[in-house]
Design a protein around this motif. Structure first.
Motif, PDB file in Angstrom:
ATOM      1  N   ASN A  87       8.034   2.459 -10.562  1.00  0.00           N
ATOM      2  CA  ASN A  87       6.830   2.964 -10.581  1.00  0.00           C
ATOM      3  C   ASN A  87       5.743   2.930  -9.475  1.00  0.00           C
ATOM      4  OD1 ASN A  87       4.631   4.506 -12.388  1.00  0.00           O
ATOM      5  ND2 ASN A  87       3.748   2.661 -12.198  1.00  0.00           N
ATOM      6  N   PHE A  88       5.819   1.829  -8.983  1.00  0.00           N
ATOM      7  CA  PHE A  88       5.197   1.708  -7.617  1.00  0.00           C
ATOM      8  C   PHE A  88       5.395   2.420  -6.439  1.00  0.00           C
ATOM      9  CE2 PHE A  88       4.224  -1.431  -3.844  1.00  0.00           C
ATOM     10  CZ  PHE A  88       2.845  -1.225  -3.776  1.00  0.00           C
ATOM     11  N   CYS A  89       7.048   2.327  -6.292  1.00  0.00           N
ATOM     12  CA  CYS A  89       7.285   3.298  -5.231  1.00  0.00           C
ATOM     13  C   CYS A  89       6.822   4.677  -5.394  1.00  0.00           C
ATOM     14  CB  CYS A  89       8.956   3.159  -5.168  1.00  0.00           C
ATOM     15  SG  CYS A  89       9.477   1.605  -4.571  1.00  0.00           S
ATOM     16  N   LYS A  90       7.054   5.215  -6.533  1.00  0.00           N
ATOM     17  CA  LYS A  90       6.808   6.592  -7.131  1.00  0.00           C
ATOM     18  C   LYS A  90       5.233   6.642  -6.617  1.00  0.00           C
ATOM     19  CE  LYS A  90       9.817   7.340 -11.092  1.00  0.00           C
ATOM     20  NZ  LYS A  90       9.676   7.446 -12.693  1.00  0.00           N
ATOM     21  N   LYS A  91       4.333   5.828  -7.138  1.00  0.00           N
ATOM     22  CA  LYS A  91       2.890   6.029  -6.812  1.00  0.00           C
ATOM     23  C   LYS A  91       2.539   6.285  -5.221  1.00  0.00           C
ATOM     24  CE  LYS A  91       1.537   5.874 -11.100  1.00  0.00           C
ATOM     25  NZ  LYS A  91       0.956   7.235 -11.541  1.00  0.00           N
ATOM     26  N   LEU A  92       3.384   5.267  -4.432  1.00  0.00           N
ATOM     27  CA  LEU A  92       3.204   5.254  -3.196  1.00  0.00           C
ATOM     28  C   LEU A  92       3.341   6.603  -2.571  1.00  0.00           C
ATOM     29  CD1 LEU A  92       4.467   1.711  -2.146  1.00  0.00           C
ATOM     30  CD2 LEU A  92       2.012   2.433  -2.066  1.00  0.00           C
ATOM     31  N   THR A 107      -7.364   2.432   4.695  1.00  0.00           N
ATOM     32  CA  THR A 107      -6.965   2.026   6.254  1.00  0.00           C
ATOM     33  C   THR A 107      -6.236   3.037   6.806  1.00  0.00           C
ATOM     34  OG1 THR A 107      -5.074   0.513   5.372  1.00  0.00           O
ATOM     35  CG2 THR A 107      -7.289  -0.499   5.378  1.00  0.00           C
ATOM     36  N   GLY A 108      -5.678   4.093   6.129  1.00  0.00           N
ATOM     37  CA  GLY A 108      -4.932   5.146   6.874  1.00  0.00           C
ATOM     38  C   GLY A 108      -3.613   4.821   7.062  1.00  0.00           C
ATOM     39  N   ALA A 109      -2.993   3.936   6.067  1.00  0.00           N
ATOM     40  CA  ALA A 109      -1.576   3.508   6.226  1.00  0.00           C
ATOM     41  C   ALA A 109      -0.884   4.623   5.437  1.00  0.00           C
ATOM     42  CB  ALA A 109      -1.446   2.297   5.164  1.00  0.00           C
ATOM     43  N   THR A 110       0.355   4.801   6.178  1.00  0.00           N
ATOM     44  CA  THR A 110       1.367   5.922   5.844  1.00  0.00           C
ATOM     45  C   THR A 110       2.626   5.243   5.471  1.00  0.00           C
ATOM     46  OG1 THR A 110       2.117   6.217   8.165  1.00  0.00           O
ATOM     47  CG2 THR A 110       0.358   7.576   7.339  1.00  0.00           C
ATOM     48  N   ALA A 111       2.775   3.851   5.578  1.00  0.00           N
ATOM     49  CA  ALA A 111       3.911   3.326   5.112  1.00  0.00           C
ATOM     50  C   ALA A 111       3.607   1.841   4.507  1.00  0.00           C
ATOM     51  CB  ALA A 111       4.845   3.081   6.056  1.00  0.00           C
ATOM     52  N   TYR A 112       4.362   1.059   3.580  1.00  0.00           N
ATOM     53  CA  TYR A 112       3.925   0.069   3.056  1.00  0.00           C
ATOM     54  C   TYR A 112       5.063  -0.877   2.927  1.00  0.00           C
ATOM     55  CZ  TYR A 112       2.075  -3.782   0.121  1.00  0.00           C
ATOM     56  OH  TYR A 112       1.663  -4.885  -0.250  1.00  0.00           O
ATOM     57  N   ARG A 113       5.438  -1.783   3.579  1.00  0.00           N
ATOM     58  CA  ARG A 113       6.680  -2.831   3.322  1.00  0.00           C
ATOM     59  C   ARG A 113       6.148  -3.810   2.326  1.00  0.00           C
ATOM     60  NH1 ARG A 113       9.635  -7.630   5.423  1.00  0.00           N
ATOM     61  NH2 ARG A 113       7.353  -8.252   6.015  1.00  0.00           N
ATOM     62  N   PHE A 114       7.337  -3.928   1.202  1.00  0.00           N
ATOM     63  CA  PHE A 114       6.942  -5.248   0.296  1.00  0.00           C
ATOM     64  C   PHE A 114       8.288  -5.424  -0.132  1.00  0.00           C
ATOM     65  CE2 PHE A 114       7.291  -1.124  -1.995  1.00  0.00           C
ATOM     66  CZ  PHE A 114       7.882  -1.368  -3.082  1.00  0.00           C
ATOM     67  N   SER A 115       8.265  -6.664  -0.967  1.00  0.00           N
ATOM     68  CA  SER A 115       9.627  -7.196  -1.436  1.00  0.00           C
ATOM     69  C   SER A 115       9.896  -7.405  -2.584  1.00  0.00           C
ATOM     70  CB  SER A 115       9.901  -8.757  -0.720  1.00  0.00           C
ATOM     71  OG  SER A 115       9.672  -8.794   0.477  1.00  0.00           O
ATOM     72  N   LEU A 144      18.870   2.469  -8.216  1.00  0.00           N
ATOM     73  CA  LEU A 144      17.822   2.915  -8.938  1.00  0.00           C
ATOM     74  C   LEU A 144      16.400   3.282  -8.279  1.00  0.00           C
ATOM     75  CD1 LEU A 144      18.018  -0.133 -11.431  1.00  0.00           C
ATOM     76  CD2 LEU A 144      18.841   2.174 -11.882  1.00  0.00           C
ATOM     77  N   PHE A 145      16.368   2.788  -6.874  1.00  0.00           N
ATOM     78  CA  PHE A 145      15.439   3.323  -6.295  1.00  0.00           C
ATOM     79  C   PHE A 145      15.495   4.269  -5.092  1.00  0.00           C
ATOM     80  CE2 PHE A 145      14.367  -1.048  -7.490  1.00  0.00           C
ATOM     81  CZ  PHE A 145      13.051  -1.037  -7.474  1.00  0.00           C
ATOM     82  N   LYS A 146      16.885   4.974  -5.065  1.00  0.00           N
ATOM     83  CA  LYS A 146      17.078   5.829  -3.922  1.00  0.00           C
ATOM     84  C   LYS A 146      16.462   7.130  -4.044  1.00  0.00           C
ATOM     85  CE  LYS A 146      21.322   8.033  -5.844  1.00  0.00           C
ATOM     86  NZ  LYS A 146      20.621   9.320  -6.107  1.00  0.00           N
ATOM     87  N   ASP A 147      15.959   7.519  -5.004  1.00  0.00           N
ATOM     88  CA  ASP A 147      15.081   8.860  -5.304  1.00  0.00           C
ATOM     89  C   ASP A 147      13.939   8.429  -4.745  1.00  0.00           C
ATOM     90  OD1 ASP A 147      17.436  10.156  -6.153  1.00  0.00           O
ATOM     91  OD2 ASP A 147      16.635   9.931  -8.209  1.00  0.00           O
ATOM     92  N   HIS A 148      13.335   7.285  -4.548  1.00  0.00           N
ATOM     93  CA  HIS A 148      11.883   7.122  -4.136  1.00  0.00           C
ATOM     94  C   HIS A 148      11.633   6.311  -2.787  1.00  0.00           C
ATOM     95  CE1 HIS A 148      11.143   8.546  -8.332  1.00  0.00           C
ATOM     96  NE2 HIS A 148      12.025   7.522  -8.645  1.00  0.00           N
ATOM     97  N   VAL A 149      12.860   5.621  -2.260  1.00  0.00           N
ATOM     98  CA  VAL A 149      12.966   4.947  -1.146  1.00  0.00           C
ATOM     99  C   VAL A 149      13.831   5.305  -0.201  1.00  0.00           C
ATOM    100  CG1 VAL A 149      13.113   2.424  -0.488  1.00  0.00           C
ATOM    101  CG2 VAL A 149      12.074   2.960  -2.698  1.00  0.00           C
ATOM    102  N   ASN A 177      -2.439  -7.750 -10.941  1.00  0.00           N
ATOM    103  CA  ASN A 177      -1.130  -7.563 -10.506  1.00  0.00           C
ATOM    104  C   ASN A 177      -0.747  -6.077 -10.150  1.00  0.00           C
ATOM    105  OD1 ASN A 177       1.583  -7.185 -10.683  1.00  0.00           O
ATOM    106  ND2 ASN A 177       2.087  -8.280 -12.403  1.00  0.00           N
ATOM    107  N   TYR A 178      -0.450  -5.826  -8.850  1.00  0.00           N
ATOM    108  CA  TYR A 178      -0.655  -4.442  -8.459  1.00  0.00           C
ATOM    109  C   TYR A 178       0.532  -3.711  -8.861  1.00  0.00           C
ATOM    110  CZ  TYR A 178       2.996  -5.907  -4.654  1.00  0.00           C
ATOM    111  OH  TYR A 178       4.087  -6.451  -4.055  1.00  0.00           O
ATOM    112  N   LEU A 179       1.819  -4.429  -9.303  1.00  0.00           N
ATOM    113  CA  LEU A 179       2.598  -3.448 -10.221  1.00  0.00           C
ATOM    114  C   LEU A 179       2.185  -2.965 -11.452  1.00  0.00           C
ATOM    115  CD1 LEU A 179       5.958  -5.929  -9.303  1.00  0.00           C
ATOM    116  CD2 LEU A 179       5.191  -3.651  -8.200  1.00  0.00           C
ATOM    117  N   ASP A 180       1.343  -3.729 -12.278  1.00  0.00           N
ATOM    118  CA  ASP A 180       1.078  -3.295 -13.301  1.00  0.00           C
ATOM    119  C   ASP A 180      -0.308  -1.870 -13.168  1.00  0.00           C
ATOM    120  OD1 ASP A 180       2.442  -4.632 -15.088  1.00  0.00           O
ATOM    121  OD2 ASP A 180       1.086  -6.140 -15.063  1.00  0.00           O
TER     122      ASP A 180
END
Length: 176
Positions: free
Chosen positions: A62-67, A31-39, A112-117, A16-19
């Motif tokens: 937390n996932f957004c912060k880590k990204l 892979t050199g990704a600079t962005a990641y789209r998820f739902s 809740l996400f606006k500071d990280h997204v 579980n990548y969220l944990d």
């Protein structure tokens, strides 16, 4: 298709990548990704109408912060084909009354996400969702009755109205 080694259990294979977002972030960086789209999985976040699972939300935040810490820009999709049972049982997007439920959901989530997204998408491929759900019957069937083409058009109309309402609601609060 997931290939498991002989004797390996699926539950032990899945992470579980969220944990533990570290392994996914490593793959993205490699892979050199600079962005990641998820739902965001709304049925986990809002399992009952108006009742939010703050623990699940915190995992996503937390996932957004880590990204961001790893210089990977999170792009968040608010609805990606999966709806909570209560939403589907009340008619999903065929029911015009559900438009405001989705607007309320996004109005709760985005602050809740606006500071990280920076980048939010309301819907993932709405026409694909409509086509696969109503016309091809590939996705789980919508629970309504009647002509599937009429119902498809109604649901798409309401999704588009929902998108506009979400946009206007959020832009009014957060113009930038």
């Amino acid at each position: 298709h997931i290939e498991l080694k002989k004797g390996q259990e699926f539950d032990g294979f899945f992470v579980n990548y969220l944990d533990d977002p570290g392994s996914l972030i490593k793959i993205l960086k490699d892979t050199g990704a600079t962005a990641y789209r998820f739902s965001l999985e709304r049925s986990v976040i809002e399992p009952k109408r108006g009742k939010y699972d703050l623990g699940a939300i915190e995992k996503y935040v937390n996932f957004c912060k880590k990204l961001k810490e790893n210089n990977i820009e999170p792009w968040v999709t608010l609805e990606h084909f999966v709806q909570p049972d209560w939403f589907s049982e009340s008619g999903g997007f065929e029911n015009e009354k559900n438009i405001d439920d989705f607007v309320k959901y996004t109005d709760f989530i985005i602050p809740l996400f606006k500071d990280h997204v920076t980048n939010f998408m309301t819907f993932n491929e709405p026409t694909a969702f409509i086509f696969q759900t109503y016309i091809r019957d590939v996705f789980p069937k919508a629970r309504g009755k009647g002509n599937k083409f009429f119902r498809a058009a109604l649901a798409l109309r309401n999704i588009l109205i929902t998108h506009v309402k979400v946009y206007k609601t959020i832009k009014k609060k957060y113009p930038d």
